[in-house]
Design a protein around this motif. Structure first.
Motif, mmCIF file in Angstrom:
data_model
loop_
_atom_site.group_PDB
_atom_site.id
_atom_site.type_symbol
_atom_site.label_atom_id
_atom_site.label_comp_id
_atom_site.label_asym_id
_atom_site.label_seq_id
_atom_site.Cartn_x
_atom_site.Cartn_y
_atom_site.Cartn_z
ATOM 1 N N ASP A 1 38.950 11.434 39.764
ATOM 2 C CA ASP A 1 39.618 12.727 39.596
ATOM 3 C C ASP A 1 38.930 13.579 38.533
ATOM 4 O O ASP A 1 38.716 14.771 38.747
ATOM 5 C CB ASP A 1 41.088 12.498 39.233
ATOM 6 C CG ASP A 1 41.927 13.754 39.379
ATOM 7 O OD1 ASP A 1 41.951 14.324 40.489
ATOM 8 O OD2 ASP A 1 42.569 14.155 38.394
ATOM 9 N N GLN B 1 38.090 17.469 39.514
ATOM 10 C CA GLN B 1 39.275 18.204 39.932
ATOM 11 C C GLN B 1 39.947 18.868 38.726
ATOM 12 O O GLN B 1 39.870 18.375 37.599
ATOM 13 C CB GLN B 1 40.272 17.251 40.599
ATOM 14 C CG GLN B 1 39.721 16.543 41.830
ATOM 15 C CD GLN B 1 39.488 17.483 42.981
ATOM 16 O OE1 GLN B 1 40.427 18.039 43.527
ATOM 17 N NE2 GLN B 1 38.233 17.669 43.358
ATOM 18 N N TRP C 1 47.403 17.091 40.159
ATOM 19 C CA TRP C 1 46.840 15.755 40.013
ATOM 20 C C TRP C 1 47.777 14.688 40.570
ATOM 21 O O TRP C 1 47.323 13.697 41.128
ATOM 22 C CB TRP C 1 46.465 15.439 38.563
ATOM 23 C CG TRP C 1 47.640 15.190 37.663
ATOM 24 C CD1 TRP C 1 48.309 16.105 36.922
ATOM 25 C CD2 TRP C 1 48.292 13.942 37.454
ATOM 26 N NE1 TRP C 1 49.347 15.516 36.252
ATOM 27 C CE2 TRP C 1 49.361 14.176 36.567
ATOM 28 C CE3 TRP C 1 48.096 12.647 37.924
ATOM 29 C CZ2 TRP C 1 50.221 13.166 36.143
ATOM 30 C CZ3 TRP C 1 48.954 11.642 37.499
ATOM 31 C CH2 TRP C 1 49.996 11.904 36.611
ATOM 32 N N ARG D 1 47.364 14.366 44.264
ATOM 33 C CA ARG D 1 46.126 13.630 44.544
ATOM 34 C C ARG D 1 46.307 12.141 44.273
ATOM 35 O O ARG D 1 45.786 11.304 45.013
ATOM 36 C CB ARG D 1 44.964 14.184 43.718
ATOM 37 C CG ARG D 1 44.453 15.516 44.204
ATOM 38 C CD ARG D 1 43.149 15.914 43.527
ATOM 39 N NE ARG D 1 43.195 15.913 42.067
ATOM 40 C CZ ARG D 1 43.645 16.912 41.322
ATOM 41 N NH1 ARG D 1 44.118 18.014 41.886
ATOM 42 N NH2 ARG D 1 43.623 16.832 40.006
ATOM 43 N N VAL E 1 41.360 13.131 50.024
ATOM 44 C CA VAL E 1 41.981 13.236 48.692
ATOM 45 C C VAL E 1 41.385 14.355 47.849
ATOM 46 O O VAL E 1 42.086 15.273 47.419
ATOM 47 C CB VAL E 1 41.903 11.898 47.927
ATOM 48 C CG1 VAL E 1 42.576 12.033 46.563
ATOM 49 C CG2 VAL E 1 42.540 10.769 48.730
ATOM 50 N N PHE E 2 40.100 14.293 47.562
ATOM 51 C CA PHE E 2 39.465 15.202 46.605
ATOM 52 C C PHE E 2 38.696 16.285 47.359
ATOM 53 O O PHE E 2 37.473 16.245 47.452
ATOM 54 C CB PHE E 2 38.526 14.432 45.679
ATOM 55 C CG PHE E 2 39.231 13.361 44.893
ATOM 56 C CD1 PHE E 2 40.095 13.690 43.877
ATOM 57 C CD2 PHE E 2 39.015 12.026 45.188
ATOM 58 C CE1 PHE E 2 40.746 12.687 43.151
ATOM 59 C CE2 PHE E 2 39.646 11.029 44.456
ATOM 60 C CZ PHE E 2 40.512 11.358 43.439
#
Length: 144
Positions: free
Chosen positions: A61, A67, A72, A75, A140-141
């Protein structure tokens, strides 16, 4: 030297591989330590995965996928869900190759359960690194 290190970690794939190896080491060290202490392969697998998941989320992350702090937790939920899928795969591989049919690997290592567990752990972790990158990159990211 500082510039080389910065350039290395600015490369997403190299950074992911570095922290993938670090995550794998965290997971393997926890897993093998727990297994040697209590001889409970499924508990060792579970605790190794939990330690690896938490380490991987925070490094991915903040460092790998860079990110923003916003969202957060969302995620983290997606990341944990994706990792749960590979965790189930890890448990399945452990159940098959260490718990149920240890002789598949054991025939090559004198049926030593510690060695069987170590070999299966390394094989499973290599497979999981590849799957986790795909899940992280695709689900996810995401770049915004």
């Amino acid at each position: 030297m500082k510039t080389c290190i910065k350039n290395f970690f600015d490369n997403e794939i190299l950074s992911y591989l570095f922290f993938g190896v670090a995550t794998t080491l965290v997971s393997i060290i926890v897993r093998i330590t727990i297994f040697y202490l209590c001889k409970q392969e499924l508990w060792a697998t579970a605790l190794g995965n939990i330690a690896g998941i938490l380490f991987a989320f925070f490094t991915n992350d903040t460092i790998v996928f860079k990110q923003k702090r916003k969202h957060w937790f969302k995620r983290l939920i997606k990341f944990t869900t994706a990792r749960f899928i590979t965790f189930l795969l890890d448990l399945l591989l452990t159940f098959i190759f260490v718990t149920s049919y240890p002789h598949i690997i054991g025939q090559f290592v004198g049926d030593n359960l510690n060695t069987i567990n170590t070999i299966e752990t390394i094989f499973a972790q290599l497979t999981i690194i590849v799957l986790n990158y795909i899940f992280s990159k695709v689900f996810v990211f995401k770049k915004h």
